[in-house]
Every structure is written in structure tokens, then in C-alpha cells.
Design a protein around this motif. Structure first.
Motif, PDB file in Angstrom:
ATOM      1  N   ALA A   1     -16.242   2.326 -19.849  1.00 27.68           N
ATOM      2  CA  ALA A   1     -15.685   1.308 -18.950  1.00 27.68           C
ATOM      3  C   ALA A   1     -14.292   0.984 -19.460  1.00 27.68           C
ATOM      4  CB  ALA A   1     -16.544   0.050 -18.940  1.00 27.68           C
ATOM      5  N   PRO A   2     -13.266   1.011 -18.595  1.00 29.71           N
ATOM      6  CA  PRO A   2     -11.898   0.743 -19.053  1.00 29.71           C
ATOM      7  C   PRO A   2     -11.784  -0.603 -19.740  1.00 29.71           C
ATOM      8  CG  PRO A   2     -11.912   1.558 -16.797  1.00 29.71           C
ATOM      9  CD  PRO A   2     -13.334   1.277 -17.156  1.00 29.71           C
ATOM     10  N   LYS A   3     -11.037  -0.629 -20.821  1.00 31.20           N
ATOM     11  CA  LYS A   3     -10.871  -1.873 -21.562  1.00 31.20           C
ATOM     12  C   LYS A   3     -10.000  -2.858 -20.789  1.00 31.20           C
ATOM     13  CE  LYS A   3      -9.256  -3.624 -26.042  1.00 31.20           C
ATOM     14  NZ  LYS A   3      -8.688  -3.253 -27.359  1.00 31.20           N
ATOM     15  N   HIS A   4      -8.962  -2.328 -20.165  1.00 33.89           N
ATOM     16  CA  HIS A   4      -8.026  -3.201 -19.446  1.00 33.89           C
ATOM     17  C   HIS A   4      -8.369  -3.213 -17.964  1.00 33.89           C
ATOM     18  CE1 HIS A   4      -5.378  -3.911 -22.828  1.00 33.89           C
ATOM     19  NE2 HIS A   4      -5.560  -2.659 -23.151  1.00 33.89           N
ATOM     20  N   LYS A   5      -8.545  -4.393 -17.439  1.00 32.80           N
ATOM     21  CA  LYS A   5      -8.856  -4.555 -16.019  1.00 32.80           C
ATOM     22  C   LYS A   5      -7.695  -5.319 -15.388  1.00 32.80           C
ATOM     23  CE  LYS A   5     -13.666  -4.857 -17.415  1.00 32.80           C
ATOM     24  NZ  LYS A   5     -13.349  -4.774 -18.849  1.00 32.80           N
ATOM     25  N   SER A   6      -6.622  -4.600 -15.085  1.00 32.09           N
ATOM     26  CA  SER A   6      -5.429  -5.241 -14.539  1.00 32.09           C
ATOM     27  C   SER A   6      -5.728  -5.844 -13.176  1.00 32.09           C
ATOM     28  CB  SER A   6      -4.300  -4.219 -14.418  1.00 32.09           C
ATOM     29  OG  SER A   6      -3.198  -4.781 -13.759  1.00 32.09           O
ATOM     30  N   ASN A   7      -5.225  -7.056 -12.960  1.00 36.16           N
ATOM     31  CA  ASN A   7      -5.418  -7.701 -11.656  1.00 36.16           C
ATOM     32  C   ASN A   7      -4.199  -7.528 -10.768  1.00 36.16           C
ATOM     33  OD1 ASN A   7      -3.567  -9.327 -12.872  1.00 36.16           O
ATOM     34  ND2 ASN A   7      -4.753 -11.207 -12.737  1.00 36.16           N
ATOM     35  N   ALA A   8      -3.275  -6.666 -11.182  1.00 33.80           N
ATOM     36  CA  ALA A   8      -2.041  -6.506 -10.422  1.00 33.80           C
ATOM     37  C   ALA A   8      -2.289  -5.912  -9.044  1.00 33.80           C
ATOM     38  CB  ALA A   8      -1.063  -5.628 -11.194  1.00 33.80           C
ATOM     39  N   TYR A   9      -3.418  -5.238  -8.853  1.00 32.67           N
ATOM     40  CA  TYR A   9      -3.696  -4.606  -7.571  1.00 32.67           C
ATOM     41  C   TYR A   9      -4.660  -5.429  -6.721  1.00 32.67           C
ATOM     42  CZ  TYR A   9      -1.427  -0.484  -9.441  1.00 32.67           C
ATOM     43  OH  TYR A   9      -0.511   0.370  -9.972  1.00 32.67           O
ATOM     44  N   ASP A  10      -5.105  -6.556  -7.246  1.00 38.86           N
ATOM     45  CA  ASP A  10      -6.153  -7.307  -6.566  1.00 38.86           C
ATOM     46  C   ASP A  10      -5.665  -8.623  -5.968  1.00 38.86           C
ATOM     47  OD1 ASP A  10      -7.852  -5.329  -7.383  1.00 38.86           O
ATOM     48  OD2 ASP A  10      -8.425  -6.370  -9.222  1.00 38.86           O
ATOM     49  N   ARG A  11      -4.456  -9.030  -6.311  1.00 38.84           N
ATOM     50  CA  ARG A  11      -3.988 -10.332  -5.878  1.00 38.84           C
ATOM     51  C   ARG A  11      -3.305 -10.264  -4.510  1.00 38.84           C
ATOM     52  NH1 ARG A  11      -3.557 -14.344  -9.670  1.00 38.84           N
ATOM     53  NH2 ARG A  11      -5.189 -14.108 -11.221  1.00 38.84           N
TER      54      ARG A  11
ATOM     55  N   ILE B   1       0.864  -1.177   0.000  1.00 36.16           N
ATOM     56  CA  ILE B   1       0.000   0.000   0.000  1.00 36.16           C
ATOM     57  C   ILE B   1       0.899   1.224   0.000  1.00 36.16           C
ATOM     58  CG2 ILE B   1      -1.790   1.268   1.242  1.00 36.16           C
ATOM     59  CD1 ILE B   1      -2.628  -1.358   2.531  1.00 36.16           C
ATOM     60  N   ALA B   2       0.617   2.175  -0.866  1.00 35.28           N
ATOM     61  CA  ALA B   2       1.434   3.384  -0.942  1.00 35.28           C
ATOM     62  C   ALA B   2       1.376   4.126   0.393  1.00 35.28           C
ATOM     63  CB  ALA B   2       0.932   4.281  -2.062  1.00 35.28           C
ATOM     64  N   PRO B   3       2.532   4.389   1.029  1.00 33.19           N
ATOM     65  CA  PRO B   3       2.546   5.043   2.349  1.00 33.19           C
ATOM     66  C   PRO B   3       2.353   6.553   2.233  1.00 33.19           C
ATOM     67  CG  PRO B   3       4.777   4.544   1.673  1.00 33.19           C
ATOM     68  CD  PRO B   3       3.885   3.991   0.593  1.00 33.19           C
ATOM     69  N   VAL B   4       1.109   6.978   2.014  1.00 34.16           N
ATOM     70  CA  VAL B   4       0.791   8.400   1.910  1.00 34.16           C
ATOM     71  C   VAL B   4       0.837   9.020   3.304  1.00 34.16           C
ATOM     72  CG1 VAL B   4      -1.019  10.048   1.278  1.00 34.16           C
ATOM     73  CG2 VAL B   4      -0.603   8.036  -0.145  1.00 34.16           C
ATOM     74  N   LYS B   5       1.354  10.239   3.391  1.00 38.55           N
ATOM     75  CA  LYS B   5       1.443  10.933   4.675  1.00 38.55           C
ATOM     76  C   LYS B   5       0.054  11.063   5.297  1.00 38.55           C
ATOM     77  CE  LYS B   5       5.557  13.521   3.314  1.00 38.55           C
ATOM     78  NZ  LYS B   5       6.122  14.855   3.007  1.00 38.55           N
ATOM     79  N   PRO B   6      -0.056  10.854   6.606  1.00 39.06           N
ATOM     80  CA  PRO B   6      -1.377  10.812   7.258  1.00 39.06           C
ATOM     81  C   PRO B   6      -2.234  12.053   7.031  1.00 39.06           C
ATOM     82  CG  PRO B   6       0.331  10.007   8.737  1.00 39.06           C
ATOM     83  CD  PRO B   6       1.039  10.543   7.541  1.00 39.06           C
ATOM     84  N   GLN B   7      -1.612  13.232   6.922  1.00 43.46           N
ATOM     85  CA  GLN B   7      -2.417  14.449   6.788  1.00 43.46           C
ATOM     86  C   GLN B   7      -3.157  14.542   5.460  1.00 43.46           C
ATOM     87  OE1 GLN B   7       0.884  14.262   7.145  1.00 43.46           O
ATOM     88  NE2 GLN B   7       1.990  15.939   6.107  1.00 43.46           N
ATOM     89  N   TYR B   8      -2.765  13.689   4.466  1.00 42.65           N
ATOM     90  CA  TYR B   8      -3.429  13.735   3.159  1.00 42.65           C
ATOM     91  C   TYR B   8      -4.473  12.635   2.995  1.00 42.65           C
ATOM     92  CZ  TYR B   8       0.277  16.955   1.783  1.00 42.65           C
ATOM     93  OH  TYR B   8       1.124  18.038   1.697  1.00 42.65           O
TER      94      TYR B   8
ATOM     95  N   ARG C   1      -0.621  -0.167  -4.022  1.00 40.02           N
ATOM     96  CA  ARG C   1      -1.993   0.257  -4.243  1.00 40.02           C
ATOM     97  C   ARG C   1      -2.207   1.600  -3.553  1.00 40.02           C
ATOM     98  NH1 ARG C   1      -2.208  -4.937  -2.484  1.00 40.02           N
ATOM     99  NH2 ARG C   1      -3.186  -4.414  -0.480  1.00 40.02           N
ATOM    100  N   PRO C   2      -2.630   2.619  -4.267  1.00 39.99           N
ATOM    101  CA  PRO C   2      -2.808   3.927  -3.631  1.00 39.99           C
ATOM    102  C   PRO C   2      -4.064   3.954  -2.769  1.00 39.99           C
ATOM    103  CG  PRO C   2      -3.424   4.044  -5.944  1.00 39.99           C
ATOM    104  CD  PRO C   2      -2.864   2.670  -5.723  1.00 39.99           C
TER     105      PRO C   2
END
Length: 669
Positions: A655-665, A35-42, A615-616
Motif C-alpha cells: 500500500a503506498p505510503k504517501h496518499k496525496s490529496n492533490a487529486y481529490d480536492r 482533467i488531463a485532456p487525453v485524445k478521445p481515441q485513447y 488528474r489523468p
């Protein structure tokens, strides 16, 4: 221009429990979970949902309406008959103006007159035409009028009077290269195009028509029996190992390319036939050896050695991968502006090119700024690939031709092309040998590590691929079964590059998303020529600048929006400034935005740089525009497109043509 976040973007669920859960974890824990480590204030607070609300992060890839209201209704699926009927109605519609009338503004200019099936009613068309877009026409100039005439969406900015009575007004010549010639297209339609080099080479290799290579199949290669594959792989690997000692069986008139016309001791390869002809009086007995050779009834194509070919040195060059759908010409122009050295067109199917399909030939177009450009083709059998190579070589301006033997898409694999060839090394051999033997420009090959996960096999074929005639080999560090899940296996790519001959350019591919990734992979694989950049360029095309300047670019939202403006301008030049061209540009812009939202600005991260598999979470940007660009809602992408191309038509859906599963596994975290 202030842009408030829409309700649709606010209610989008953040992955892994939303921003609320991400804020309770340390950056190290978030990175471990990908998971992308976004700063807590954002970070956004977790959304409040009713018990019946089932929308989530994965909804973006589903068939939903994209009318900007975020209704989430399922898009109606239409039959082929319905679609055909709608196309016929569209042709007869008042919005479908005759191109000749549109260019000249003269109803009498159409050569078909009343028999023309398109609309000639200028007044009615202008009355219902959408409002002009902001900006200036990309085609109109002092010397030439816009080729789209009244249909141009920048009609009010035309420098010349619209209603031009001249009958000699011609469409502006396209600045793009490799446009399909109409005469060639008609010949392809009628099957009148000859392929002398390809046919001679196929005959020389005993592959005429590819019939010897075509195994019967039921079209369901995704359901290959594992045991049969193991047995077949074993047989094929043995056949590769023993290929020199056990060559393919040939008829009397079929000659192996490596021994064509002359054997190792200098005698004629079909000397028995020549002696029979001497006995019959067809050839004089005192004929010299050269005369005997010339009498052999075999069509010969001289086999070019790799040292005789025009070679390309890929070492250190930034190579933009051929990207389906999003790797179009306007996008490649964007990447060239940021420093890409090598570009390659989208994958084109051989059968469609041989049939003269205009949409497939459009994938071969080249912009003058692409100084090192190749095209990628994909086919199942030696005959279709070799004839396509000859066709492209004769009619297109390209620097190299790439054969895709790694595409994982089901519709391609089920036809025996793409990754399916990884299970058939003897067919790979036939395709590469046949295609490389008829052109003097470099032939390159792109593969994956193997077909099944855990059963890598390309390392044993690297040297063979070079001997078969390829001058460069691109290795995607995943198997076909993995698609885009898990990280690329760069240790295996390094192993393959170590097995490669010195003369073969080996190119790695997978997970390059910063200059740190680039440096790591290039140092890890010292024999690698370069690393191909694919999804990283889709998410942030300025990656090429980062690599060349060795820095992290904390690009702001205004600079990113200017990139989208450039894409729209290039798109209107490529697809046209009429309503159809505008909506085509909008479609491909939306497809691209379905990738760009994954970028997390450098200034918002606790850990730099961002990794491709992160994953953002749901977060706020540093301004309203950056917040809008971070939304994973299709409704917000449509809103961005409206800022550049005006309001969407009534009933518009996306609807996006490409449904990448790279973020779902789960494997990624």
C-alpha cells in the motif's frame, strides 16, 4: 515483449466519471476541471460495475493486498507485540543466514560458533532459496567476490567458486560516502559523544539545553486554539520588530553572540566581574585589556559572518528537492543522470541521528556522482538541531546543511518541528542563530508560506532569516494547512524574493512540471535564484533534461522501462543483492511507481504540456507496456516489479505510503 492489460487495470474507474465522460468534453472544459485532456481515441470506455461494487480511483491508497490477483482485501493491522514476535521468529528462520557463513561458504567461519543466533545450515538454505534473478551480480568481479555470498540472488553468475575457504574474505567496501562508523554509533548509544562547539554556542546565546525555549505541550499541536495563536503571533511579531531594542534577558554570565566580550564602545562585556576579580587580587590591576578579556569565564565560539562562510551560488542550478521515502540515493542517481545539478538527502530527524539510529543515518549517504550535495535535518529545539549540525559537520561529507521548517506531516508537527516552527518565530531565530554560528559551510532553511491558509507570514521574516545566519531560503508556495492541495502561490514567492537581501539565495518550490513552468516562474520572480523540483521529478525524472534542452520529450514506454531498470540496478547496489536487498528495492520501486503512473505521454494529449494538478483519466497507451504503466492499480505496479525483480514472495502486500490529496480536492477543479 507484448504485455496484455490485466483485468485489474481494465476495471479501474476513471476520475470524473471515467473516460466516457471525458470524451464528451472539449479540451478547454477538461483543463478547467483539472482533467488531463487525453485524445478521445485513447480513452477507455467507462467500466461496467455491479451495484455492490464500491471500488474507485481512491482505492489505491488504502490498505489492500497486492498479490497480483486484485482481491482488494483489507490488510490486517498487527500490534507491536505481534510484530516483535514475528521479528524474533524471522531471526530464527532458516532463511536468515549468518552473514559470515554466507560470505565465505564455510560453516566454521562464524566467530560465535554454536552460540550464533542465525542459521548455519547451508544445505537447507540453498534448498529453499528463491530462484536466481536474470542479469549479473552488481558486486562480483575478477578481483573481489560478492559480499553476499550464498545469499546473493545472482549466485549463478559469480565468477569465482562460491564455496571459498579463505577466512580473510572481506565485505566489499561501499562506494557510497557518509556511512555510519560503528564506533561513533556505539558512542552515540552510550551518550559519550561531546559537542563542544554546540554547547559553547548554546551557552553563549543563553540557550543551554534549550530549556528556555521548551513550552509545555500535550502533543496535540494540530488542535491549536485559533485565538491563542493570533495573540501569540502578535506578541512574537512585536518581539521580532523590537528585538534590537529589547534583547532577551540574560544572566551575568550569559552573553549575546552579537555583543560577545566587547560592547560597541570597546569595553569588556563583563567588566564588572573583571573589576571584582581585580579587587580580590585574582587579576593584576595593570593587566592589559586583552588579559582582562581572557580572564572572562565565558566559553566563546567566534561568530562567523556570512562573508566568511563557504557560499554556494544556486542561481540557475536545477535543484532536486529532498523527498521523503522516494528521494533515496538510487532515485537521486537517476535524476543526476538526467541533469540535476543540486541534490539533497531525505529529511532526517535530529533526535534519531543523535541516538545513532542506523536507518536514519542511511538517509545521509552520498553517491560520488552527487557533486553538489546537502543533507536535510529536522528538529524542534536549538540544542538538538545545533548538536546535530556539529555531528554532521564533523562526520559527513556534505556541501550544505538544510533545516526543514516546513514539513507538514502530523507526526513531525506534533513534536514542535517542521511547520510548527512557523508559529514560533523566536524559536526559529534561536535555531538558525545557534546552528549557523558553529559551521563554516552554508546553512539553508526550507519553509512554507505559513501555518494556516490565508495567513502568510514568511515575507516579513525573509530579511531576518538572512541576518540570523541562513545563506539560502527555500519557500514552498503553500501553507501547512494546504498540504499539497491547490496550486502554489508564486505571486507570494515573488513578493518574498523581492523582500530578500541581495546576498540571500531565495529558491521557489511548487508545481514545476515542464520547462514552460520553469521559464514562467523564473521570469515571474526575477530575483529568484532557482526553482526547486519535487513531485515533477517523481512523476517524470527526465524533467531536468527537458528544462536544460528547452523541449517537450515524448518519451516512449521502452525508454521509461530502461529508467526503471537503472533504478533497480542502483537499488541492488545500494540495498544489497541478497533477498532482503531485492525486496527492499522492490518496495521503493513500488513507492515510485505510485507516482509515475500519473504521467500522460505528450503524444496522447490535446493540450501540451501536462500540468501537475491534472488528474489523468483512464486511457490506453500506444502499446501494451505504456498501457500497463498508466494503470493506477497496485496489482499492475507489482506486475511491473516482477518483470524486473522476479516473482513477489508468498503473501506479499503493498500500500503506498504517501496518499496525496492533490487529486481529490474540489479546489483543483
Amino acid at each position: 515483449m507484448a504485455i496484455a492489460a490485466t483485468a485489474a487495470s481494465v476495471e479501474v474507474a476513471a476520475v470524473e466519471g471515467g473516460g466516457g465522460e471525458a470524451s464528451h468534453r472539449s479540451p478547454e472544459e477538461l483543463v478547467a476541471k483539472a482533467i488531463a485532456p487525453v485524445k478521445p481515441q485513447y480513452l477507455r470506455p467507462p467500466p461496467v460495475r455491479s451495484s455492490g461494487d464500491s471500488t474507485g480511483d481512491g482505492d489505491v491508497g488504502k490498505e489492500k493486498t497486492g498479490d497480483g490477483a486484485g482481491s482488494g482485501l483489507v490488510k490486517e493491522k498487527k500490534s507491536k507485540r505481534q510484530l516483535k514476535r514475528e521479528r524474533k521468529q524471522q531471526v530464527k528462520s532458516v532463511t536468515n543466514m549468518c552473514t559470515e557463513v554466507a560470505r565465505t561458504g564455510n560453516v566454521d567461519s562464524c566467530p560465535f560458533g554454536s552460540k550464533c543466533r542465525f542459521n548455519h545450515d547451508l544445505e537447507t538454505y540453498l534448498a529453499q532459496k528463491p530462484a536466481d534473478l536474470e542479469g549479473t551480480c552488481p558486486f562480483d568481479s575478477e578481483e573481489k567476490a560478492c559480499p553476499y555470498g550464498v545469499t546473493c540472488r545472482f549466485l549463478g553468475t559469480h565468477k569465482q567458486n562460491l564455496i571459498i575457504q579463505s577466512q580473510d574474505l572481506q565485505r566489499r567496501k561501499s562506494h557510497e560516502i557518509n556511512n555510519l562508523d560503528k564506533d561513533l554509533q556505539k558512542s552515540l548509544w552510550k551518550g559519550k559523544v561531546k559537542f563542544p562547539k554546540a554547547d559553547a554556542q548554546l551557552k553563549l546565546l543563553g540557550l543551554k539545553g534549550g530549556k528556555k525555549e521548551r513550552l509545555e505541550t500535550d502533543g496535540k499541536q494540530d488542535e491549536i486554539n485559533d485565538e491563542s495563536v493570533k495573540e501569540r503571533d502578535k506578541v512574537e511579531e512585536e518581539s521580532i520588530t523590537d528585538d534590537e531594542s529589547r534583547p532577551l534577558k540574560k544572566s551575568k554570565n550569559e552573553v549575546d553572540a552579537e555583543g560577545a566580550h566587547e560592547t560597541s564602545n570597546g569595553t569588556c562585556c563583563v567588566e564588572e566581574d573583571c573589576e571584582n576579580e581585580i579587587a580580590e587580587g585574582k587579576i593584576e590591576n595593570n593587566s592589559p585589556k586583552d588579559a582582562l578579556k581572557s580572564s572572562c569565564k565565558v566559553d566563546i565560539v567566534p561568530k562567523l559572518q556570512l562573508r566568511e562562510k563557504k557560499l554556494i551560488d544556486f542561481r540557475g542550478k536545477l535543484y532536486l528537492a529532498p523527498l521523503t521515502t522516494v528521494g533515496n540515493l538510487p532515485f537521486r542517481r537517476i535524476c543526476k543522470g538526467f541533469g540535476a545539478d543540486v541534490t539533497c538527502g531525505e529529511m532526517a530527524m535530529c533526535t534519531n541521528l543523535l541516538q545513532g539510529q542506523a536507518s536514519e543515518w542511511a538517509l545521509l549517504r552520498r553517491h560520488p556522482s552527487e557533486d553538489l550535495f546537502g543533507v536535510q535535518i529536522c528538529g524542534s529545539y536549538p540544542d538538538t538541531v545545533t548538536r546535530t549540525v556539529e555531528l554532521v559537520d564533523s562526520n559527513c561529507s556534505v556541501d550544505f546543511i538544510d533545516i526543514n521548517m516546513g514539513c507538514p506531516i502530523d507526526v513531525v508537527v506534533n513534536r514542535g518541528a517542521g511547520s510548527a516552527l512557523l508559529t514560533k518565530p523566536m524559536r526559529m531565530k534561536s535555531v538558525i542563530r545557534a546552528a549557523s554560528g558553529i559551521i563554516d559551510r552554508p546553512l539553508t532553511v526550507k519553509v512554507r508560506t505559513g501555518y494556516f491558509e490565508g495567513r502568510n507570514r514568511i515575507d516579513s521574516l525573509v530579511a531576518d532569516i538572512y541576518n540570523w545566519g541562513a545563506s539560502a531560503l527555500t519557500i514552498h508556495g503553500r501553507s501547512r494547512q494546504q498540504r499539497y492541495s491547490k496550486l502554489a502561490d508564486w505571486d507570494y514567492i515573488s513578493k518574498c524574493s523581492n523582500n530578500a537581501p541581495e546576498e540571500l539565495n531565495v529558491i521557489g518550490n511548487g508545481d514545476v512540471f515542464s520547462y514552460c513552468d520553469w521559464n514562467k516562474h523564473m521570469s515571474q520572480c526575477p530575483k529568484l535564484s532557482t526553482s526547486m523540483i519535487a513531485r515533477g521529478a517523481l512523476i517524470k525524472p527526465w524533467l531536468f533534461t527537458e528544462i536544460k534542452e528547452q523541449r517537450h520529450w515524448d518519451i516512449n514506454s521502452g525508454e521509461r522501462f530502461n529508467i526503471l531498470k537503472d533504478f533497480v540496478r542502483f537499488g541492488l547496489e545500494h540495498w544489497g543483492s541478497d533477498n532482503k536487498g531485492v525486496e527492499t528495492t522492490r518496495h521503493f520501486l513500488l513507492e515510485w511507481l505510485s507516482y509515475t503512473y500519473r504521467y500522460v505521454p505528450i503524444g496522447l494529449l490535446d493540450v501540451v504540456p501536462q500540468r501537475l494538478n491534472w488528474r489523468p483519466p483512464s486511457y490506453y497507451g500506444r502499446d501494451d507496456l505504456e498501457t500497463l504503466m498508466a494503470s493506477d492499480s497496485a496489482a499492475d505496479w507489482i506486475r511491473i516489479s516482477e518483470m524486473l525483480l522476479g516473482k513477489v514472495p508468498e503473501g506479499f502486500t503493498f500500500a503506498p505510503k504517501h496518499k496525496s490529496n492533490a487529486y481529490d480536492r474540489a479546489e483543483n477543479g
